[in-house]
Design a protein around this motif. Structure first.
Motif, PDB file in Angstrom:
ATOM      1  N   ASP A 136       5.500  11.384 -12.691  1.00 36.09           N
ATOM      2  CA  ASP A 136       5.447  10.391 -13.777  1.00 36.09           C
ATOM      3  C   ASP A 136       6.528   9.335 -13.572  1.00 36.09           C
ATOM      4  OD1 ASP A 136       4.664  13.001 -16.176  1.00 36.09           O
ATOM      5  OD2 ASP A 136       3.384  11.818 -14.837  1.00 36.09           O
ATOM      6  N   TYR A 137       6.310   8.512 -12.570  1.00 39.60           N
ATOM      7  CA  TYR A 137       7.206   7.377 -12.321  1.00 39.60           C
ATOM      8  C   TYR A 137       6.367   6.310 -11.626  1.00 39.60           C
ATOM      9  CZ  TYR A 137       7.376  10.734  -8.506  1.00 39.60           C
ATOM     10  OH  TYR A 137       7.030  11.689  -7.580  1.00 39.60           O
ATOM     11  N   VAL A 138       6.888   5.128 -11.531  1.00 38.21           N
ATOM     12  CA  VAL A 138       6.100   4.007 -11.003  1.00 38.21           C
ATOM     13  C   VAL A 138       6.506   3.696  -9.558  1.00 38.21           C
ATOM     14  CG1 VAL A 138       5.439   1.596 -11.329  1.00 38.21           C
ATOM     15  CG2 VAL A 138       5.901   3.049 -13.326  1.00 38.21           C
ATOM     16  N   LEU A 139       5.515   3.769  -8.671  1.00 36.19           N
ATOM     17  CA  LEU A 139       5.743   3.382  -7.273  1.00 36.19           C
ATOM     18  C   LEU A 139       5.103   2.020  -7.035  1.00 36.19           C
ATOM     19  CD1 LEU A 139       4.761   6.841  -5.722  1.00 36.19           C
ATOM     20  CD2 LEU A 139       7.078   5.990  -6.164  1.00 36.19           C
ATOM     21  N   VAL A 140       5.349   1.473  -5.853  1.00 36.69           N
ATOM     22  CA  VAL A 140       4.770   0.157  -5.552  1.00 36.69           C
ATOM     23  C   VAL A 140       3.343   0.316  -5.030  1.00 36.69           C
ATOM     24  CG1 VAL A 140       5.053  -1.939  -4.186  1.00 36.69           C
ATOM     25  CG2 VAL A 140       7.057  -0.739  -5.053  1.00 36.69           C
ATOM     26  N   GLY A 141       3.057   1.484  -4.460  1.00 42.48           N
ATOM     27  CA  GLY A 141       1.709   1.722  -3.941  1.00 42.48           C
ATOM     28  C   GLY A 141       1.486   3.198  -3.681  1.00 42.48           C
ATOM     29  N   GLY A 142       0.327   3.517  -3.137  1.00 45.83           N
ATOM     30  CA  GLY A 142      -0.030   4.920  -2.950  1.00 45.83           C
ATOM     31  C   GLY A 142       0.453   5.544  -1.657  1.00 45.83           C
ATOM     32  N   GLU A 143       1.016   4.725  -0.743  1.00 47.38           N
ATOM     33  CA  GLU A 143       1.339   5.235   0.602  1.00 47.38           C
ATOM     34  C   GLU A 143       2.351   6.387   0.565  1.00 47.38           C
ATOM     35  OE1 GLU A 143       1.044   2.070  -0.182  1.00 47.38           O
ATOM     36  OE2 GLU A 143      -0.549   1.345   1.134  1.00 47.38           O
ATOM     37  N   VAL A 144       3.405   6.233  -0.234  1.00 49.14           N
ATOM     38  CA  VAL A 144       4.425   7.292  -0.272  1.00 49.14           C
ATOM     39  C   VAL A 144       3.819   8.577  -0.831  1.00 49.14           C
ATOM     40  CG1 VAL A 144       6.551   8.004  -1.427  1.00 49.14           C
ATOM     41  CG2 VAL A 144       6.386   5.728  -0.427  1.00 49.14           C
ATOM     42  N   ALA A 145       2.958   8.411  -1.850  1.00 47.36           N
ATOM     43  CA  ALA A 145       2.286   9.589  -2.435  1.00 47.36           C
ATOM     44  C   ALA A 145       1.401  10.271  -1.399  1.00 47.36           C
ATOM     45  CB  ALA A 145       1.460   9.159  -3.644  1.00 47.36           C
ATOM     46  N   VAL A 146       0.736   9.488  -0.563  1.00 51.28           N
ATOM     47  CA  VAL A 146      -0.122  10.085   0.472  1.00 51.28           C
ATOM     48  C   VAL A 146       0.734  10.857   1.465  1.00 51.28           C
ATOM     49  CG1 VAL A 146      -1.596   9.544   2.466  1.00 51.28           C
ATOM     50  CG2 VAL A 146      -2.016   8.438   0.257  1.00 51.28           C
ATOM     51  N   MET A 147       1.893  10.329   1.812  1.00 48.19           N
ATOM     52  CA  MET A 147       2.759  11.056   2.761  1.00 48.19           C
ATOM     53  C   MET A 147       3.201  12.393   2.164  1.00 48.19           C
ATOM     54  SD  MET A 147       5.009   8.528   5.035  1.00 48.19           S
ATOM     55  CE  MET A 147       5.767   7.494   3.810  1.00 48.19           C
ATOM     56  N   VAL A 148       3.525  12.368   0.874  1.00 46.40           N
ATOM     57  CA  VAL A 148       3.910  13.619   0.205  1.00 46.40           C
ATOM     58  C   VAL A 148       2.757  14.620   0.270  1.00 46.40           C
ATOM     59  CG1 VAL A 148       4.336  14.622  -2.078  1.00 46.40           C
ATOM     60  CG2 VAL A 148       5.629  12.603  -1.328  1.00 46.40           C
ATOM     61  N   MET A 149       1.578  14.152  -0.072  1.00 48.13           N
ATOM     62  CA  MET A 149       0.432  15.069  -0.134  1.00 48.13           C
ATOM     63  C   MET A 149       0.023  15.564   1.250  1.00 48.13           C
ATOM     64  SD  MET A 149      -1.987  13.689  -3.195  1.00 48.13           S
ATOM     65  CE  MET A 149      -1.855  11.929  -3.028  1.00 48.13           C
TER      66      MET A 149
END
Ligand code: JBK
Length: 240
Positions: A136-149
């Motif tokens: 629950d925080y704001v990122l600039v895009g989905g790329e970092v989330a994809v790396m985590v996943m």
């Protein structure tokens, strides 16, 4: 497992080719293909976004470009489309295990104010679509989330971790946070390793580690205790 990632910043995903994951890719334990969304644009500016209907700040990613990209990438089968978004269901270790059992994942990295909803609605006509959030925080895009996943999923694939037991013993595998870890020296800056860990009594060690995990979970993430399945805590656990 096949993994495709669609993004306007392909180089953002380069770290996934380093270290453990890089070696797993080299060994053919998974494939990772990263695609530049702009490859599906047809204008000189390679536009991928436009202003939002109804007004408001920011821009929205155009459906046409995404539609063509997913049509081409998903033409040969039925992957699970994973879309990182703050509006998604929580990405947890359980979800990572769920994804690790999938043969093919396609990750769509949104930028700006997100992807036109019709892209997801259209894709859902021909494949499972999952909107997930890593926090629950704001990122600039989905790329970092994809790396985590991708890291959380890939480490669960057979052969990726040197010691498969690691995946069973790490945090969340039994629904609890992991307790503290120690290594040599026995005393460092007058701080000593707990005696039980040097006792050689593996029953006592296992019990101590469980108690530490329970205490840490109770103090830091009581919600995880509430989510444990019936019977997950034995009489000793409950007495802690
Ligand atoms: N939180 C967030 C975001 O702000 C943008 C894209 C993805 C995520 N997320 O997966 O959590």
């Amino acid at each position: 497992m096949r993994i495709d990632v669609v993004t306007i910043f392909p180089e953002y995903l380069d770290p996934l080719r380093q270290a453990l994951l890089g070696r797993a890719i080299d060994r053919g334990l998974l494939t990772l293909d990263v695609h530049d969304l702009r490859a599906w644009t047809h204008d000189v500016h390679k536009a991928v976004d436009d202003s939002p209907y109804g007004g408001g700040p920011g821009m929205v990613m155009k459906p046409q470009v995404w539609g063509e990209a997913l049509d081409e990438l998903c033409a040969s089968g039925t992957p699970r489309l994973v879309v990182p978004t703050p509006a998604g269901r929580p990405f947890t270790q359980a979800v990572a295990r769920e994804y690790a059992a999938q043969p093919w994942l396609v990750f769509a990295c949104g930028r700006y104010e997100g992807i036109d909803q019709r892209v997801l609605d259209d894709a859902a006509r021909r494949m499972p679509v999952d909107e997930v959030s890593i926090g629950d925080y704001v990122l600039v895009g989905g790329e970092v989330a994809v790396m985590v996943m991708v890291e959380a999923v890939a480490r669960l694939l057979p052969g990726v971790l040197g010691n498969p037991a690691s995946a069973e013993q790490d945090s969340f595998s039994d629904g609890l946070l992991e307790g503290p870890s120690y290594t040599r020296p026995e005393v460092w800056r007058d701080l000593a390793v707990p005696d039980v860990l040097r006792s050689g009594n593996h029953g006592a060690i296992d019990r101590w580690r469980r108690d530490q995990a329970l205490a840490r979970t109770f103090h830091r993430r009581p919600d995880l205790l509430d989510a444990l399945p019936e019977g997950a805590l034995d009489k000793h656990d409950r007495a802690q």
